[in-house]
Design an enzyme around this catalytic site. Structure first.
Site, PDB file in Angstrom:
ATOM      1  CE  LYS A   1      13.420   9.276  -0.201  1.00 11.15           C
ATOM      2  NZ  LYS A   1      11.904   9.493  -0.415  1.00 11.15           N
TER       3      LYS A   1
ATOM      4  NE  ARG B   1       8.201   6.945 -10.232  1.00 10.15           N
ATOM      5  CZ  ARG B   1       7.247   7.846  -9.810  1.00 10.15           C
ATOM      6  NH1 ARG B   1       6.492   8.490 -10.604  1.00 10.15           N
ATOM      7  NH2 ARG B   1       6.990   8.071  -8.660  1.00 10.15           N
TER       8      ARG B   1
HETATM    9  N1  BES Z   1      11.173   5.109  -1.573  1.00  2.86           N
HETATM   10  C1  BES Z   1      10.498   6.162  -2.008  1.00  2.86           C
HETATM   11  C2  BES Z   1       9.051   5.807  -1.378  1.00  2.86           C
HETATM   12  C3  BES Z   1       8.697   5.759   0.046  1.00  2.86           C
HETATM   13  C4  BES Z   1       8.086   6.798   0.843  1.00  2.86           C
HETATM   14  C5  BES Z   1       8.823   4.686   0.698  1.00  2.86           C
HETATM   15  C6  BES Z   1       7.691   6.461   2.197  1.00  2.86           C
HETATM   16  C7  BES Z   1       8.727   4.346   1.825  1.00  2.86           C
HETATM   17  C8  BES Z   1       7.928   5.563   2.565  1.00  2.86           C
HETATM   18  C9  BES Z   1      10.435   6.615  -3.582  1.00  2.86           C
HETATM   19  O1  BES Z   1      11.497   6.531  -3.995  1.00  2.86           O
HETATM   20  C10 BES Z   1      10.132   8.067  -3.450  1.00  2.86           C
HETATM   21  O2  BES Z   1      10.950   8.824  -2.913  1.00  2.86           O
HETATM   22  N2  BES Z   1       9.016   8.396  -4.153  1.00  2.86           N
HETATM   23  C11 BES Z   1       8.739  10.079  -4.208  1.00  2.86           C
HETATM   24  C12 BES Z   1       8.253  10.087  -5.501  1.00  2.86           C
HETATM   25  C13 BES Z   1       7.970  11.305  -5.924  1.00  2.86           C
HETATM   26  C14 BES Z   1       9.347  12.213  -6.139  1.00  2.86           C
HETATM   27  C15 BES Z   1       7.100  11.297  -7.317  1.00  2.86           C
HETATM   28  C16 BES Z   1       7.691  10.147  -2.999  1.00  2.86           C
HETATM   29  O3  BES Z   1       6.806   9.391  -2.882  1.00  2.86           O
HETATM   30  O4  BES Z   1       7.858  11.265  -2.698  1.00  2.86           O
HETATM   31 MN    MN Z   2      13.115   8.005  -3.671  1.00  4.90          MN
END
Ligand code: BES
Ligand code: MN
Ligand code: ZN
Length: 505
Positions: free
Chosen positions: A281, A355
């Site tokens: 990230k 997931r």
């Molecule tokens: N933990 C994150 C989602 C999240 C985003 C939680 C903002 C709280 C606030 C999750 O694990 C994630 O990173 N999801 C990705 C999925 C994508 C790579 C398909 C996302 O939402 O960007």
């Molecule tokens: Mn994530």
């Protein structure tokens, strides 16, 4: 768990009888003095003058303070008129937030007690209203800053009197429910606020054991070897990049005489920190990813409430817990993992880790005998884009089960909004090499995440709550400090305490 003392809650029919430092009165923006003439009298007419001068308009959370004369023999010296907004929108949730805002204001002024004047809500009976007010009072006692060397000191209230309800009609049960559900929400919030160097997967498991203290819950924690024995390649895959070992936390509420069904399986995402892994990230805001275990925290808090309040059905909480780190052994894009259910997953993006661990968690809840599944997760940024920060995304089926969860959300203030999860979206998860991919691209990102989870629900009634937008508040609100919110804790407990909601066709 530090047992912080909560205020004693008293019920009384009449304000004049209440013993408190402050009387708090809700003021509505239309017809503000309706039903308040005796309070106005006790203020010597000052309240009516303030309303006429529009010093007190009833706008939500507006505050107007005054002294109460001793006329009429009142014992309460101070008056807080706290705006309550539109009378038509005075719901359980509005009342809960109003009580929290009042409690915070009263604590900041260093008063030790408050009397809350109740006003009927449109969406629940008096017992529910009393419960919601008590929840609000307790939520406003949530403490942050325990890691500061000089923690900010705000006095706890000694007692809170609810005026307009006497001790009859099971209201003392309502008070107890409010105390427990408020405290268990605060427990989930405290876990969510804890930094990830403190709250590792092993520590989360220890906190789950702590949350079971004084209850009839049984907690089982599986270590990495036991997780491997069960074949949980999805959870192990995510954990590979981290020096911290994963844990699978199982919390069982199995009361004597529980029916063979429903058995409610609650599965919470327990990522104690989400760096994204190799699909790392951006740095900006990454510190908030300590709250990526909020779903697991909600499950832990809800199970404690379910046990303390004696829910009549079996409830099984499952929290797969791990960090998502980019260590040398981390999974890489293109890797294929096999979950305990036997399905293979091509990992396109290691940041779609929630997931993965939930797939194994849902399978485990089924193995343990769940007949109804609810998973809770800070799962997708896409859900935040779709619904903002007011409501969680609500996915699943059959529709009656989804409706029941939504109703539980409205009652408890954990609001959620229905979203699709039909099989037509599975096309976006097709893989050339495995049974499915773990991402479906940007379109409908919250939906494809839900459809991924559905593959692990085994056809049972299943609901997925995406709390990514609601688990954390960046801004202080009159009713809520910044930080973890404890989202979905009360909703999950409600499902178990009110099993009529699960009696679906
Ligand atoms: N933990 C994150 C989602 C999240 C985003 C939680 C903002 C709280 C606030 C999750 O694990 C994630 O990173 N999801 C990705 C999925 C994508 C790579 C398909 C996302 O939402 O960007
Ligand atoms: Mn994530
Ligand atoms: Zn995550």
């Amino acid at each position: 768990m530090p047992a912080s003392a909560l205020p004693e809650i008293r019920l009384t029919a009449r304000a004049a009888e209440a013993d408190a430092s402050v009387l708090a009165v809700p003021l509505f923006d239309s017809d503000p003095l309706d039903g308040l003439s005796y309070v106005d009298e006790a203020s010597g007419g000052a309240l009516a003058r303030a309303v006429a001068a529009r010093e007190a308009t009833g706008a939500s959370y507006e505050q107007w303070w005054d002294h109460l004369g001793a006329s009429g023999g009142w014992r309460i010296p101070r008056l807080l008129v706290e705006g309550a907004g539109n009378r038509e929108r005075w719901t359980l949730d509005a009342a809960r937030r109003w009580a929290a805002a009042v409690t915070t204001a009263v604590r900041h002024r260093r008063h030790a007690s408050v009397a809350l004047l109740i006003k009927d809500v449109s969406d629940g009976p008096t017992a529910r209203l009393v419960q919601a007010l008590v929840e609000g009072v307790v939520l406003a006692h949530h403490e942050v800053g325990h890691l500061k060397s000089a923690p900010p000191e705000l006095p706890q209230l000694q007692h809170v009197t609810i005026v307009g309800a006497d001790g009859s009609d099971g209201l003392s049960d309502a008070v107890n429910r409010g105390l427990v559900l408020g405290a268990c929400t605060n427990l989930a919030r405290a876990l969510g606020n804890e930094p990830s160097n403190v709250l590792t997967p092993r520590e989360l498991a220890a906190r789950a054991r702590g949350a079971a203290e004084g209850t009839s819950l049984s907690v089982t924690v599986l270590d990495e070897a036991a997780i491997a024995d069960l074949g949980m390649g999805l959870l192990l895959g995510v954990a590979r990049g981290s020096a911290e070992p994963p844990r699978l936390i199982v919390i069982d509420h199995n009361p004597p005489g529980a029916p063979s069904q429903p058995v409610l399986g609650l599965v919470g995402k327990g990522i104690t920190f989400d760096t994204g892994g190799i699909s790392i990230k951006p740095a900006d805001g990454m510190e908030k990813m300590k709250v990526d275990m909020a779903g697991g925290a909600a499950v832990i808090g809800a199970l404690r409430a379910v046990s303390l309040l004696g829910a009549p059905i079996r409830v099984i909480g499952v929290v797969p817990a791990t960090e998502n780190m980019p260590g040398g052994k981390a999974i890489k894009p293109g890797d294929v993992l096999r979950g305990a259910a036997g399905k293979t997953v091509e990992v396109i993006n290691t940041d779609a880790e929630g997931r993965l661990i939930l797939g194994d968690g849902l399978w485990h809840a089924r193995q343990l005998g769940a007949t109804h599944l609810v998973d809770v997760a800070t799962l997708t940024g896409a859900c935040v884009i779709a619904l903002g920060r007011m409501m969680a995304g609500l996915f699943g089926g059959p529709p009656a089960f989804v409706d029941a969860v939504r109703a539980a959300g409205d009652l408890t203030g954990d609001r959620c909004w229905p979203m699709p999860s039909g099989d037509e979206y599975f096309d976006q998860l097709k893989s050339e090499v495995a049974d499915m991919t773990n991402t479906g691209g940007r379109p409908g990102g919250a939906v494809t995440a839900a459809v991924f989870l559905k593959q692990f629900a085994g056809g049972l009634p299943w609901v997925h709550l995406d709390i990514a937008g609601v688990a954390w508040s960046d801004d202080a609100r009159p009713w809520q400090v910044k930080g973890a919110t404890g989202a979905a804790t009360r909703l999950l407990a409600e499902l178990a305490l009110n099993p009529d909601l699960l009696r679906i066709t």
